[in-house]
Design an enzyme around this catalytic site. Structure first.
Site, PDB file in Angstrom:
ATOM      1  N   SER B 155       0.816  -1.125  -0.024  1.00  0.00           N
ATOM      2  CA  SER B 155      -0.032   0.031  -0.056  1.00  0.00           C
ATOM      3  C   SER B 155       0.913   1.269  -0.008  1.00  0.00           C
ATOM      4  O   SER B 155       1.663   1.392  -0.969  1.00  0.00           O
ATOM      5  CB  SER B 155      -0.933  -0.150   1.173  1.00  0.00           C
ATOM      6  OG  SER B 155      -1.866   0.962   1.070  1.00  0.00           O
ATOM      7  N   ASP B 320      -8.907  -6.592  -4.248  1.00  0.00           N
ATOM      8  CA  ASP B 320      -8.781  -5.108  -3.514  1.00  0.00           C
ATOM      9  C   ASP B 320      -9.268  -4.184  -4.480  1.00  0.00           C
ATOM     10  O   ASP B 320      -8.991  -4.069  -5.639  1.00  0.00           O
ATOM     11  CB  ASP B 320      -7.122  -5.040  -3.558  1.00  0.00           C
ATOM     12  CG  ASP B 320      -6.570  -3.877  -2.972  1.00  0.00           C
ATOM     13  OD1 ASP B 320      -7.378  -2.797  -2.800  1.00  0.00           O
ATOM     14  OD2 ASP B 320      -5.394  -3.572  -3.029  1.00  0.00           O
ATOM     15  N   HIS B 353      -8.012  -5.245   0.131  1.00  0.00           N
ATOM     16  CA  HIS B 353      -6.506  -4.555   0.278  1.00  0.00           C
ATOM     17  C   HIS B 353      -5.873  -5.073   1.382  1.00  0.00           C
ATOM     18  O   HIS B 353      -4.557  -5.201   1.630  1.00  0.00           O
ATOM     19  CB  HIS B 353      -6.749  -3.146   0.449  1.00  0.00           C
ATOM     20  CG  HIS B 353      -5.634  -2.190   0.404  1.00  0.00           C
ATOM     21  ND1 HIS B 353      -4.924  -1.961  -0.531  1.00  0.00           N
ATOM     22  CD2 HIS B 353      -5.042  -1.405   1.289  1.00  0.00           C
ATOM     23  CE1 HIS B 353      -3.677  -1.416  -0.445  1.00  0.00           C
ATOM     24  NE2 HIS B 353      -3.876  -0.872   0.948  1.00  0.00           N
TER      25      HIS B 353
END
Lengths: 197, 378
Positions: B155, B320, B353
């Site tokens: 991320s 995600d 995610h």
């Protein structure tokens, strides 16, 4: 690193790749061809593979593998980006066999395709006996086969002509060695090389 | 004290003071500052086995292991980093660092501004991913690590790893970027803005100087976390975890917790306010918004990545929707255009995610395979 001998069609493909050229291998499996080309011909390139297991094998060998479905196309690759693009024993499993050949012609000057020859005499005999063939190169039952676009040598040559692909080489194999006599019937595996006109 | 099998065990954070000012992207500079960091494994004699782990929004330098006084303090990526783990501390020297502006011991809005003798609060400068990478490079200098064999993150952490390849191409051999994006989408920024608005409109926020009022904008921070959390999970995962499961057998016709998903979000929100600083939340979400390496090259990501010399592994997760696979593929495509070595794995994991923090077999196998290959070249 890869001491294993290459599959016979991959060896033929490797022989057709120029040293230090850029190669794209579609359906690259565990990356054996790319590893061979890297070590013996100092080639650089990328492989495309859908299987999680095979992608992990490629990564372990330091192969540039892109996990993607070939039917989604080769959008990631720019026009004429490669010297040679390879599609080994995958064409018959493509939803859009014609589309992938067009894409191959777009991204590289030279293409190499290998596929099992559906015209092999054993397949013909099987069909005459009323059954879909199940052989070493097409080892599936009709109801579970991934091979949805099987073709003969002549079929492929006609499609290549239609797409404007200039066939510059052909090698045919049966039982791991070359075939010279009656290839249309005796070839179990065919490897074609073509150039974009 | 017991530690989970394969864990690095008891670890101790370190605080490092930097006295020379750090020039920031905004034009401002921060005078003196401190960074918290931890290390795991041994640096080899040639100093060639160092791996930097970059954290995302709410994590810290505490990547692996536990603290001696707190058995529940397992590092946030302990399933990834440790002896025999995909990033194997028997082979690699791994560094985790808490970024500037965060709230886990490094200098941030909660710290005392030497100029005023009071907490920075609203006056803490806005920092960017590039600023963090510059600060991390100074840490590497102090540790005498000329070159990281890998910089890795998920991320926002992946964005730092990417930025390393552009800012310090000669100091990074491999970039491992998980669940990443080359920049935020309008939708991503919109979610961040809702979170920030929740915080800034909390009456306890006091324009960011709530420390002086001995308050914390808990209500706003809680809502921010709840919103964030929704974007970390996939719809599929939420359906699986909660569905429409209820607390009581039937509707109670009130606004307290009816559904299990409400209970979960409130719990996550409450827990977050116990340990996270609201100003840091603003600062880090803004750093996310600002990340856009192609901004300097007229939107051309290929040109932005042209300086990179590293080899890359990218991984993305099919469920995600915060940073979906297409966003990682944009980066992969730009790297291919630059002729860089890159491998890309698209993992069909159900956890959205958040999958980057979990131990999906296929995901961990491909990261392990990549680090095995790195280790062979050490």
């Amino acid at each position: 690193m890869t001491a294993r001998p290459l599959r016979v069609d991959l060896q033929q493909i490797a022989d057709w790749v120029r040293p230090e050229s850029r190669v794209l291998d579609l359906g690259c499996g565990d990356g054996a061809l790319l590893a061979h080309l890297r070590e013996h011909k100092r080639c650089r390139g990328y492989g495309v593979e859908i299987s999680d297991d095979q992608v992990a094998e490629c990564v372990r060998s330091g192969i540039n593998v892109i996990q993607a479905n070939l039917d989604a196309g080769l959008r990631m690759f720019a026009d004429a980006m490669f010297d040679t693009v390879v599609l080994s024993q995958t064409l018959q499993a493509m939803h859009n066999a014609e589309g992938i050949l067009r894409e191959m012609a777009r991204v590289a000057r030279q293409g190499v395709v290998s596929f099992p020859n559906f015209g092999h005499w054993k397949h013909v005999v099987s069909l005459l006996a009323g059954r879909m063939p199940v052989t070493r190169h097409i080892p599936y039952q009709w109801y579970d086969t991934p091979n949805i676009h099987l073709c003969t040598l002549k079929d492929f040559e006609m499609l290549a002509a239609k797409l404007g692909l200039n066939i510059t080489g052909r090698a045919v194999f049966a039982n791991g060695s070359g075939v010279t006599m009656l290839p249309a019937l005796r070839a179990a595996l065919a490897v074609y090389r073509f150039e974009t006109r | 004290m017991s530690t989970p099998p394969g864990s690095v065990g008891v670890v101790t954070p370190q605080l490092l003071r930097f006295d020379s000012p750090l020039q920031l992207s905004s034009g401002a500079a921060i005078g003196g500052y401190s960074l918290m960091f931890e290390t795991y494994g041994e640096l080899n004699a040639s100093r060639s086995n160092a791996v930097l782990i970059c954290h995302a929004l709410n994590a810290s330098h505490h990547v692996a292991g536990v603290y001696i006084d707190d058995e529940s303090s397992l590092g946030w990526w302990d399933n990834m980093v440790g002896p025999g783990k995909p990033v194997d501390t028997n082979r690699f020297f791994v560094v985790g660092v808490n970024n500037l502006g965060s709230c886990f011991g490094s200098t941030g809005p909660m710290s005392i501004d030497p100029a005023s003798g009071k907490p920075y609060g609203a006056s803490f400068p806005v920092v960017t991913v590039e600023d963090w990478v510059n600060a991390q490079a100074r840490l590497a200098d102090v540790l005498a690590i000329e070159r990281w064999v890998a910089v890795m993150g998920g991320s926002l952490g992946a964005m730092q790893a990417l930025s390393w390849t552009i800012q310090y191409p000669e100091r990074i051999t491999h970039c491992v970027a998980i669940a990443s994006a080359p920049k935020l989408s309008a939708q991503n920024i919109a979610f961040n803005e809702v979170a920030r608005t929740a915080i800034r409109s909390d009456p306890d926020f006091h324009g960011g100087d709530y420390y002086a009022h001995s308050t914390v904008p808990k209500r706003g921070l809680r809502v921010a976390r709840m919103i964030g959390h929704i974007t970390y999970l996939s719809g599929e995962d939420m359906a699986e975890k909660f569905g429409r499961a209820m607390r009581e057998a039937d509707y109670q016709f009130h606004y307290e917790i009816e559904f299990e998903v409400e209970r979960y979000l409130r719990y996550q929100g409450d827990k977050f306010t116990e340990y996270f600083d609201a100003n840091t939340y603003l600062l880090i979400t803004r750093a996310l918004d600002y990340f856009d390496p192609a901004k300097a090259t007229n939107g051309d990501l290929v040109a932005a990545l042209a300086p990179a010399r590293a080899k890359f592994l990218l991984a993305a997760f099919t469920t995600d929707w915060r940073f979906p696979p297409e966003r990682s593929r944009e980066i992969v495509e730009a790297l291919i255009d630059n002729g860089r070595d890159v491998a890309y794995a698209e993992v069909d994991a159900p956890h959205g995610h958040d999958a980057f923090l979990l131990d999906d077999f296929r995901y961990h196998r491909v990261v392990r395979a990549y680090f095995d290959n790195i280790a062979q070249a050490l």
